[in-house]
Design an enzyme around this catalytic site. Structure first.
Site, mmCIF file in Angstrom:
data_model
loop_
_atom_site.group_PDB
_atom_site.id
_atom_site.type_symbol
_atom_site.label_atom_id
_atom_site.label_comp_id
_atom_site.label_asym_id
_atom_site.label_seq_id
_atom_site.Cartn_x
_atom_site.Cartn_y
_atom_site.Cartn_z
ATOM 1 N N ASP A 278 -21.197 2.475 -6.532
ATOM 2 C CA ASP A 278 -20.248 2.877 -7.566
ATOM 3 C C ASP A 278 -19.970 1.746 -8.545
ATOM 4 O O ASP A 278 -20.611 0.691 -8.499
ATOM 5 C CB ASP A 278 -18.953 3.391 -6.934
ATOM 6 N N ASP A 280 -17.771 -0.617 -8.946
ATOM 7 C CA ASP A 280 -17.476 -1.972 -8.480
ATOM 8 C C ASP A 280 -18.245 -2.363 -7.218
ATOM 9 O O ASP A 280 -17.996 -3.419 -6.641
ATOM 10 C CB ASP A 280 -15.971 -2.145 -8.255
ATOM 11 N N THR A 345 -5.945 6.796 4.466
ATOM 12 C CA THR A 345 -6.958 6.573 3.436
ATOM 13 C C THR A 345 -6.684 5.287 2.658
ATOM 14 O O THR A 345 -5.543 5.019 2.285
ATOM 15 C CB THR A 345 -6.951 7.774 2.480
ATOM 16 N N GLU A 364 -15.066 5.203 5.524
ATOM 17 C CA GLU A 364 -14.314 6.303 4.941
ATOM 18 C C GLU A 364 -15.291 7.374 4.488
ATOM 19 O O GLU A 364 -16.408 7.061 4.060
ATOM 20 C CB GLU A 364 -13.510 5.834 3.724
ATOM 21 N N GLU A 365 -14.828 8.616 4.527
ATOM 22 C CA GLU A 365 -15.682 9.725 4.108
ATOM 23 C C GLU A 365 -16.031 9.654 2.624
ATOM 24 O O GLU A 365 -16.946 10.316 2.171
ATOM 25 C CB GLU A 365 -15.006 11.065 4.417
ATOM 26 N N LYS A 377 -14.901 -2.460 1.602
ATOM 27 C CA LYS A 377 -16.105 -1.706 1.881
ATOM 28 C C LYS A 377 -17.219 -2.297 1.025
ATOM 29 O O LYS A 377 -16.956 -2.941 0.012
ATOM 30 C CB LYS A 377 -15.899 -0.226 1.620
ATOM 31 N N ARG A 495 -7.656 16.964 -2.667
ATOM 32 C CA ARG A 495 -8.820 16.831 -1.798
ATOM 33 C C ARG A 495 -8.575 17.663 -0.541
ATOM 34 O O ARG A 495 -7.521 17.563 0.081
ATOM 35 C CB ARG A 495 -9.048 15.375 -1.407
#
Ligand code: VG1
Ligand code: CO
Length: 542
Positions: A278, A280, A345, A364-365, A377, A495
């Site tokens: 993504d 960053d 989250t 994380e999903e 991450k 979501r």
């Protein structure tokens, strides 16, 4: 000593960091005092900054360079002795975490709105990471927010702009600014964790990769590591130059926004492996030929195979996943005899577990996977873990995942996003759900074992977080989770996370939208999604 200018200001409403920092439209950030108020509030909230070192960098999006110049002048006024800035203002989020830790700094300011689009009319963002390298925990972000509400002035030194493209030392007032290579420390760290020799041998045998950097920050990292050091064919990394508007791409590595990559991985001539990251660089999407790996499955597969990677050959202390992430990782943890923690989250909740040595891998999903090597991450790390595993097992991505399902069963999973819905309608929908009393009731033939609003007590520091998502947990292990996004800048995003366990291998090949159809219908009906939002279908399905 350069002159320090003190500027009078007034509090600006709404400077409350969300799931991952403060994100607003560029026009908001570029407005009078906006960035300055927030940065001063950070400096006022994190303790004595005198003599300390600050890391500064971003994903290269529009307004990055201008914001860095302002931050450097403010950091000098706050008494920082040194600022370390990635060349060109570039620093991926995981690389920033790496550098913050490696040089024992006082933390860093990361400029990014992550997976949100960039450009003059799009999004900008900023977050403070603590000396341990991770996103500031809630106690810190709350202190920063409180400070924004009382701020009356900010300070900056008068100094010429720093040449962000020139490596080496410059000065802003009395503060040393070191412009450094944003890739080197990160690449060196990867070499300690991953079997580079095995991956080199894999590429030498003709293995083909396509990595889509989406014109965002990971291009320079991926070219250096995948092409130069590991020998992937030149051109394997596409959209490799960070652009201020990401070339118009939406740098969110999922099936919708990375559609070019998905198309390229389709068909008999497709490469063996596809990946994207993504804006960053902290997210990743993993694809095989004609095969999509859900992020929840990716975490489980990485955990089950981590012993093949040198950095994890000694075993894992534990796993951690965000609550909406599927329980596939829990099954691996149970097999390995290690704990699996369930957190709210947002990566900030993994920090204490990683620091305490309780968790080694986290996920994380939302296309996030990482480990204790940094406190963010890390998209490229996940790609390298996958390549390491593929190089050692010498079977395809699809075979690894389907074999994993045969072994552990499949947690069939999908997330449905309803983006840009009316904020009041979204709040109303959540209030409607909170008002329900479902525990013990039957819903469309399934008994509800627990219905709640997820609350979390950090097992390390005892801090608590409430209202982290409405959960409908069924007795058969299926579940539906609802929450509102905390990263958007326009309207609201609902979501809905849907999951069901499927032990029968004969049914593992089913399309999740089909396998979950009954639960999806229940989820829509229960939340009155169409009536309340006007939407009959989600905008993004992953
Ligand atoms: C989303 C994801 C969350 C992730 C966060 C930051 O938050 O769901 O899992 O940690 O983005 O990711 P939300 O509140 O919109 O659901 V990143 O790559 O934007 O820093
Ligand atoms: Co991101």
């Amino acid at each position: 000593m350069a002159a320090v200018t003190t500027v009078a200001t007034t509090p600006i409403a709404g400077q409350k960091p969300g799931t991952s920092g403060l994100r607003k439209k560029v026009a908001v950030f570029a407005g009078p005092h906006y960035l300055e108020n927030f940065v001063q509030s950070v400096f006022d909230s994190i303790g004595d900054t005198a003599g300390q070192t600050l890391v500064v960098g971003g994903d290269g999006r529009y307004h990055n360079r201008a914001a860095i110049q302002t931050i450097l002048r403010m950091a000098a006024a706050a008494g920082f002795a040194k600022a370390m800035v990635g060349r060109g203002g570039i620093l991926s989020t995981p690389a920033a975490s790496c550098v913050i830790r490696k040089y024992r700094t006082f933390g860093g300011l990361i400029l990014s709105a992550s997976h949100n689009p960039g450009g003059p009319d799009e999004d900008f963002g900023i977050k403070y990471n603590i000396p341990a390298g991770g996103p500031a925990p809630e106690a810190v972000t709350e202190a920063i927010y409180a400070r924004t509400q009382t701020l009356r002035e900010y300070r900056l030194v008068e100094a010429a702009a720093v040449d962000l493209d020139r490596l080496g030392e410059q000065r802003v007032g009395a503060m040393v600014v070191e412009v450094f290579d944003p890739v080197a420390d990160y690449a060196a760290l990867m070499e300690t964790l991953i079997d580079f020799d095995a991956i080199r041998a894999l590429f030498a045998d003709g293995f083909r990769l396509r990595y889509d950097a989406m014109n965002a920050v990971t291009g320079p990292y991926a070219v250096e590591i995948l092409e130069r050091r590991l020998g992937a064919a030149p051109g394997s990394v596409v959209n490799a130059v960070p652009l201020e508007d990401f070339g118009g791409m939406h740098p969110d590595p999922n099936l919708v926004h990375a559609h070019d990559l998905v198309a390229a991985l389709t068909g008999p001539d497709a490469p063996d492996f596809g990946a994207a990251s993504d804006g960053d660089g902290d997210r990743n999407m993993i694809l095989g030929r004609d095969f999509y790996v859900t992020p929840s499955d990716s975490l489980a597969v990485l955990a089950a195979n981590a012993h093949l990677c040198p950095g994890y050959a000694g075993g894992l202390a534990g796993l951690a996943r965000s609550m909406p992430t599927s329980a596939a990782a829990d099954r691996v943890a149970a097999r390995l005899g290690i704990p699996c923690y369930e957190t709210p989250t947002g990566w900030k909740f993994f920090g204490t577990l990683l620091d305490a040595g309780r968790a080694t891998l986290c996920g994380e999903e939302s296309f996030g996977t990482g480990s204790d090597h940094v406190r963010e991450k890390d998209g490229l790390w996940a790609v390298l873990m996958w390549l390491n595993i593929l190089a050692r097992r010498r079977v395809g991505v699809a075979e690894i995942v389907t074999a994993h399902w045969r072994d552990f069963g499949r947690n069939v999973y999908s997330r449905h996003d309803y983006e840009g819905i009316d904020s009041a309608a979204a709040e109303g929908l959540m209030a409607h759900l909170r008002g329900l009393d479902l525990t013990g009731r039957e819903l469309d033939g399934r008994k509800v074992a627990l219905f709640d609003d997820f609350a979390y007590t950090d097992p390390v520091d005892g801090s608590t977080s409430h209202h982290q998502g409405i959960r409908v947990l069924f007795e058969d292990g299926a579940r539906i989770v609802y929450r509102l996004s905390g990263t958007g800048t326009q309207g609201a995003t609902l979501r809905v996370y849907i999951e069901r366990y499927e032990p029968d291998p004969a049914r593992h090949g089913l399309d999740p939208q089909v396998a979950l159809a009954d639960l999806i219908a229940t989820a829509r009906r229960l939340a009155e999604i169409e009536a309340r939002t006007g939407r009959t279908e989600p905008t993004v399905i992953t």
